[in-house]
Design an enzyme around this catalytic site. Sequence first.
Site, PDB file in Angstrom:
ATOM      1  N   SER A 195      -2.106   5.707  -5.357  1.00 24.80           N
ATOM      2  CA  SER A 195      -3.063   4.610  -5.732  1.00 24.80           C
ATOM      3  C   SER A 195      -4.157   4.997  -6.317  1.00 24.80           C
ATOM      4  O   SER A 195      -4.402   5.817  -7.330  1.00 24.80           O
ATOM      5  CB  SER A 195      -3.427   3.823  -4.324  1.00 24.80           C
ATOM      6  N   GLU A 315       6.230  -2.409  -6.335  1.00 23.42           N
ATOM      7  CA  GLU A 315       4.817  -2.038  -5.829  1.00 23.42           C
ATOM      8  C   GLU A 315       4.016  -3.472  -5.278  1.00 23.42           C
ATOM      9  O   GLU A 315       3.150  -3.271  -4.614  1.00 23.42           O
ATOM     10  CB  GLU A 315       4.241  -1.652  -7.075  1.00 23.42           C
ATOM     11  N   HIS A 409       4.233  -1.044  -2.577  1.00 23.07           N
ATOM     12  CA  HIS A 409       3.119   0.186  -2.570  1.00 23.07           C
ATOM     13  C   HIS A 409       2.583   0.601  -1.530  1.00 23.07           C
ATOM     14  O   HIS A 409       2.618   0.069  -0.377  1.00 23.07           O
ATOM     15  CB  HIS A 409       1.877  -0.674  -3.232  1.00 23.07           C
TER      16      HIS A 409
END
Length: 495
Positions: A195, A315, A409
């Site tokens: 990330s 995600e 995610h």
Amino acid sequence: MTTHDAGTESAPLVTTSSGRVRGTVRDGIERFLGIPYADAPLGPLRFALPAPPSAWAGERDATSAGPTAPQNPYGGALARILPTVIIPGEEFLNLNIATPADRGTGLLPVMVWFHGGSLQHGSNALAGYDGGAFARDGIVFVAPNYRLGAEGFSVLDGAPLNLGLADQLAALRWVRAEISRFGGDPKRVTVFGQSAGGNTISALLAHPEAPELFGRAIIQSGPLTALPRAKAGKITALMAKDLGIPATRAAFMNVSSAELLAAQARATAGSTPITGGTGYSLALDPELVPANPQDALEAGAGAGIELLIGTTTDEARLWLVPTGLVMKLNRLHLAVARRKVGISAAAVRLFTRNRPNSVTGEILGALATDKLLRVPVNQVADARLARGASTHVYEFSWPSPVEYLRAAHAVELGFVFDDLASGDSIGLAGADAPQSLATAMHKAWVDFAVSGDPGWQAWTAERPVKMFDGDANPVVAAPRDDERRAILGDTKEAL
């Protein structure tokens, strides 16, 4: 070189350039926690570039995690699944090391982990980032903290930009200078991050000093972006207005970290990477980020550094599903969002046809995943291929049952760290996540750090992608390529 107290295995001692550090050893792994790699960024060093760590006398206790960068915990639904550890203290520019106790005679590969958290959350004190599994498998694992939020990514007159990124560079320089004392080879360093940590690595790849600091990089679900100074500074301007002060270093120096965090919480309320709002980003900066990272990588920056890069399949579900937002988004939201980011109506029709049982919010999430992350990964891999650079691409597709996250995610983190029993991993993947997938994924990361080969074919014109699905984990040629082309504006597949 590590020494031990006579008659005990519990107190390894290493002498660094700044002084001696005393760690612990358990189950064949030595850990040294909270070692400063830079001076505390307070007083005259606040909103300034990191300074080398001051020396200390005697032995420094490195048996427990050091202070964490000032931050707010996650709020709302995300607080249920994303942990926060906050440890007060001044010396939060510190790093943790996990290294095999029995290192043999040669130096070992090094992996340096930069955590994610939207550039405003996260730390090396999180249980899921212990790194013991890497040390177990012959890696010297390093996890630095870096400045976050207003302290690390404000845009202030009179202050350098991207201070959190400058901290990461300082940590890597420390690794180059000191890691051999812990058994690590400074010439075999792999950086990896997820990330926001992947985002910063994309910028580090383009830094001229990168080849001296690391030879391999892993980007997990990282945006390959930086914004112009004015756009990156919107959150700083909002906070300055909220606090009634100018957006200058001198003014922000007079505001406590607690007051800045309160203003930051007000400025970012309701914002997400998918639905927009105010948040932190890397800023284009002649010193550290002279070009948008994706543009720089496509132009050849980092071509001499081997790259492993990928995304998760779903995600956007991290922000859309636990919050309930996925059921609130309608066709009007979708129309506005796709125009804002330049997605064609034909692409929307294709994504909708390919997901006949999905609600509008799920369609928007799939489009956002491809637009923001998956398509840029393909573009960078293509550009690197044209320059002869080595790139391996993966996709994590195992569906977590927790809160209908699926392959959202951050779900892959417990698998990469081979630590499914940690509370951090259970919060995202549940208590029954497949160990076989963790074994396979963790091994791929270790193998890449050791040899540059994670176990599948490097990127070619056939677009091979390793799918970590928890079953056969196959390599698939050009998965969902019709959707990739539609996002790029090639609408013949979408009509």
